[in-house]
Design a protein around this motif. Structure first.
Motif, PDB file in Angstrom:
ATOM      1  N   THR A  50       0.789  -1.169   0.083  1.00 54.72           N
ATOM      2  CA  THR A  50       0.170  -0.140  -0.162  1.00 54.72           C
ATOM      3  C   THR A  50       1.199   1.234  -0.233  1.00 54.72           C
ATOM      4  O   THR A  50       0.798   2.657  -1.011  1.00 54.72           O
ATOM      5  CB  THR A  50      -0.987   0.260   1.130  1.00 54.72           C
ATOM      6  OG1 THR A  50       0.172   0.447   2.392  1.00 54.72           O
ATOM      7  CG2 THR A  50      -1.983  -0.902   0.987  1.00 54.72           C
ATOM      8  N   ASN A 212      -7.914   4.958   0.865  1.00 55.82           N
ATOM      9  CA  ASN A 212      -7.773   3.661   0.648  1.00 55.82           C
ATOM     10  C   ASN A 212      -8.983   3.684  -0.496  1.00 55.82           C
ATOM     11  O   ASN A 212      -9.859   2.914  -0.530  1.00 55.82           O
ATOM     12  CB  ASN A 212      -9.024   3.100   1.797  1.00 55.82           C
ATOM     13  CG  ASN A 212      -7.801   2.664   3.388  1.00 55.82           C
ATOM     14  OD1 ASN A 212      -6.908   2.736   3.226  1.00 55.82           O
ATOM     15  ND2 ASN A 212      -8.585   2.818   4.339  1.00 55.82           N
ATOM     16  N   HIS A 214      -6.343   2.308  -3.342  1.00 60.62           N
ATOM     17  CA  HIS A 214      -5.721   1.082  -4.691  1.00 60.62           C
ATOM     18  C   HIS A 214      -6.618   0.407  -5.528  1.00 60.62           C
ATOM     19  O   HIS A 214      -7.177  -0.664  -4.800  1.00 60.62           O
ATOM     20  CB  HIS A 214      -4.590   0.821  -2.744  1.00 60.62           C
ATOM     21  CG  HIS A 214      -3.656  -0.065  -4.426  1.00 60.62           C
ATOM     22  ND1 HIS A 214      -3.105   0.841  -5.847  1.00 60.62           N
ATOM     23  CD2 HIS A 214      -2.843  -1.094  -4.026  1.00 60.62           C
ATOM     24  CE1 HIS A 214      -2.600   0.297  -5.715  1.00 60.62           C
ATOM     25  NE2 HIS A 214      -1.883  -1.382  -4.816  1.00 60.62           N
ATOM     26  N   GLY A 260      -4.351   2.209   1.110  1.00 56.49           N
ATOM     27  CA  GLY A 260      -5.111   0.491   1.291  1.00 56.49           C
ATOM     28  C   GLY A 260      -6.238   0.036  -0.005  1.00 56.49           C
ATOM     29  O   GLY A 260      -6.868   1.392  -0.960  1.00 56.49           O
TER      30      GLY A 260
END
Length: 274
Positions: A50, A212, A214, A260
């Protein structure tokens, strides 16, 4: 070889993300969650988490060819997608095989840069994607930086997003989504869709305050691919993909210490599944 009542099957042609949040891992999770059997052609391997991409290595074209041949000899793939293709040699290998085998509608996710900023496509390969891969695409799904690289435009306005979509369609992609998630507007994110039949529309969602995210591009393109494998229309596949990605962000999970991953277990409300 019988194909009677074959379960829907889709193909991800991409790179591996060892951190599990993006790339082929995101594709596999998404396609599985959409109740389609996922197959793969691995193009490259990354050392990634990450926090970023630490290293990557592309696979030999001969092994890429052999993966395609293995799938064609046995499976009944109804839709496919590309992700990370690394460099000119790998793009050309994939193009050659896509011309040789009929794996159904092709979704091109023109992956160029990882969330952390690492390049995943060499600069000299951008023209190869533009000239050789886009003409094969049923749909192309660039974010704003990718759309700029493919069209040579600077995109900051809605009108420029629309113009970029028209240029991408002129390059051969039948349908286009220009994703607006990289816009500086923090209240909402809008994607522009231009269909082969000339119809166009915007899809706008409220931004969710999280880092978050990704794998959003991989997840959207994989969901579209899965829906096409089930026989959905292109517009329904796009709208389902958008609803699914929105849910994976809003129903988030915490993994790692950087950008994330999404929650691929997210529940999509039935009324959003068009």
């Amino acid at each position: 070889m019988t194909t009677v009542e074959q379960f829907p099957q889709a193909l991800s042609i991409a790179g591996s993300d060892s951190g599990g949040g993006a790339g082929m891992q995101a594709d596999l999770k998404t396609i599985q969650e959409r109740h389609v059997f996922a197959t793969t052609v691995l193009v490259a391997v990354t050392a990634q988490n990450t926090l970023g991409v630490q290293d990557f290595m592309a696979l030999p074209p001969k092994l890429i060819d052999e993966q395609f041949a293995s799938l064609a000899a046995d499976l009944s793939i109804k839709a496919c997608k590309t992700g990370m293709l690394a460099d000119v040699e790998r793009v050309k290998a994939v193009v050659k095989n896509l011309k040789q085998y009929d794996f159904g509608p092709l979704t091109v996710d023109p992956v160029m840069i990882a969330k952390g900023g690492a390049p995943l496509l060499s600069d000299d390969a951008i023209s190869t994607v533009r000239e050789e891969l886009l003409p094969l695409a049923t749909i192309v799904t660039p974010n704003l930086p990718e759309a700029e690289a493919l069209t040579g435009m600077h995109i900051t306005t809605d009108a420029q997003m629309q113009e970029a979509a028209q240029k991408l369609q002129a390059l051969g992609a039948k349908n286009v989504i220009v994703k607006g998630g990289h816009e500086t507007n923090t209240a909402s994110a809008s994607d522009f869709v231009l269909l082969e039949n000339g119809r166009s529309f915007w899809m706008t969602t409220s931004r969710f305050n999280t880092q978050n995210t990704h794998g959003t591009g991989d997840t959207l393109s994989a969901c579209i691919t899965a829906e096409l494998a089930k026989g959905a229309t292109i517009e329904n596949a796009i709208r389902t993909g958008k609803a699914y990605v929105d849910a994976t962000i809003k129903q988030g999970i915490k993994v790692g210490h950087g950008h994330g991953p999404l929650n691929h277990w997210a529940h999509v409300e039935a009324q959003n599944e068009v």
